[in-house]
Design a protein around this motif. Structure first.
Motif, short mmCIF file in Angstrom:
data_model
loop_
_atom_site.label_atom_id
_atom_site.label_comp_id
_atom_site.label_asym_id
_atom_site.label_seq_id
_atom_site.Cartn_x
_atom_site.Cartn_y
_atom_site.Cartn_z
N ARG A 1 -28.40 8.16 46.96
CA ARG A 1 -29.19 7.27 46.08
C ARG A 1 -28.39 6.05 45.64
N ARG B 1 -33.72 9.31 51.30
CA ARG B 1 -33.46 9.19 52.73
C ARG B 1 -31.97 9.29 53.02
N GLN C 1 -38.01 11.41 47.09
CA GLN C 1 -37.60 11.72 48.46
C GLN C 1 -36.45 10.77 48.79
N GLN D 1 -34.99 15.45 58.01
CA GLN D 1 -35.18 14.42 59.03
C GLN D 1 -36.62 13.89 59.02
N SER E 1 -29.09 11.21 56.32
CA SER E 1 -29.01 11.88 57.62
C SER E 1 -28.80 13.38 57.43
N HIS F 1 -38.87 14.03 56.29
CA HIS F 1 -39.38 13.50 55.02
C HIS F 1 -38.30 13.02 54.06
N GLY F 2 -37.03 13.19 54.40
CA GLY F 2 -35.97 12.93 53.44
C GLY F 2 -35.72 14.16 52.59
#
Length: 306
Positions: free
Chosen positions: A31, A65, A63, A49, A67, A51-52
């Motif tokens: 964040r 984001r 949500q 992967q 990896s 939806h976060g």
């Protein structure tokens, strides 16, 4: 809104063993603008992967984001690795990341117990491995969904002091201490007092601590731990009695990680909590009957799941 991006260049962060603890701290760093990769079980990876990472905390529900991978090779290129596997898996997970770990990477152990950093350093002798004490109440509420119940602070060794500013900017209270060993023992004492009772009863801290006779049991556990720590020359950090009360006050609805493991049919870390106190006490000639009973009962419950 997320915290503002850090002034310094974003870190490349990998979280090895991204369960509830790793997802929370990894999510907070993501964040704040850092490049974070969570290394987790396939069900979590697939959800993240797609939806976060859902972070349901006391102050936001978003949500996030980032990896995700189920392969230890995803630590490649990381400046900082948050090492969050169970104590039972420390050496095996260390061996998995070793071939892929940048020489300059800092590995920060966010684990229960008092000896994980030493055990991991033996596996990663040419890397910086630093111990951290973790105080956070979290759980995985579903695939790719971490739920935060309280706190979220770290006490870290001076060898990892250079990452503390990034943690703080990300909203993580990070204290650098010269007595992390004493802080780890304080956490061990708290875990020994609370975790097994929560696991055996499948009740949260707030309900176990007010049970008839439980305060006396917890006091016996704490006194045994302190006797072992003193014999080992450990200066336990902080006010132990106040710390025991704080868990009850700040995390009344939290089930211990040991309780969560048993509820999911997983092996717990009890050998590295009450079990460690029993083993160290035995080696030092110090009786630890309260810790032994709690350890034995959790082991018995684990055997039912076999």
């Amino acid at each position: 809104m997320p915290p503002s991006s850090p002034a310094a260049a974003p870190l490349r962060v990998a979280v090895m063993g991204a369960g509830a603890v790793g997802c929370y701290f990894g999510g907070m760093l993501a964040r704040a603008g850092h490049a974070v990769t969570l290394i987790a079980r396939p069900a979590h990876v697939q959800a993240i992967q797609a939806h976060g990472l859902r972070m349901e905390t006391q102050t936001f529900d978003e949500q996030v984001r980032l990896s995700a991978s189920s392969d230890a090779s995803a630590v490649e290129g990381a400046d900082l690795v948050l090492f969050c596997v169970k104590s039972t898996d420390t050496e095996a997970a260390g061996a998995q990341i070793l071939p892929h770990l940048a020489h300059s990477a800092t590995v920060l152990c966010l684990q229960n117990g008092v000896d994980n950093a030493d055990r991991l350093q033996a596996v990663l002798p040419h890397h910086t491995v630093a111990a951290a004490v973790v105080y956070v109440a979290t759980e995985m509420a579903g695939p790719g969904h971490v739920k935060h119940h309280g706190r979220g602070d770290l006490v870290i060794e001076p060898s990892a002091a250079h990452v503390a500013p990034a943690l703080v900017v990300a909203g993580i209270a990070a204290e650098v201490s010269d007595n992390v060993r004493g802080a780890l023992w304080l956490k061990l004492i708290l875990n020994s007092a609370y975790n097994a009772v929560s696991a055996i009863t499948q009740l949260p801290y707030g309900k176990t601590a007010v049970g008839e006779g439980v305060q006396d049991v917890m006091r016996d556990v704490v006194n045994e731990c302190l006797a072992v720590a003193e014999a080992e020359g450990v200066q336990v950090a902080g006010d132990v009695d106040a710390a025991v009360r704080m868990i009850f006050d700040t995390m009344p609805g939290q089930f211990s990680s040991t309780a969560q493991d048993l509820a999911r049919g997983k092996k717990s870390e009890i050998d590295y909590l009450n079990g460690l106190v029993v083993r160290r006490g035995q080696a030092l000639g110090i009786a630890t009957p309260a810790n032994r009973v709690l350890w034995a009962l959790v082991k018995l419950l684990e055997s039912k799941q076999g």
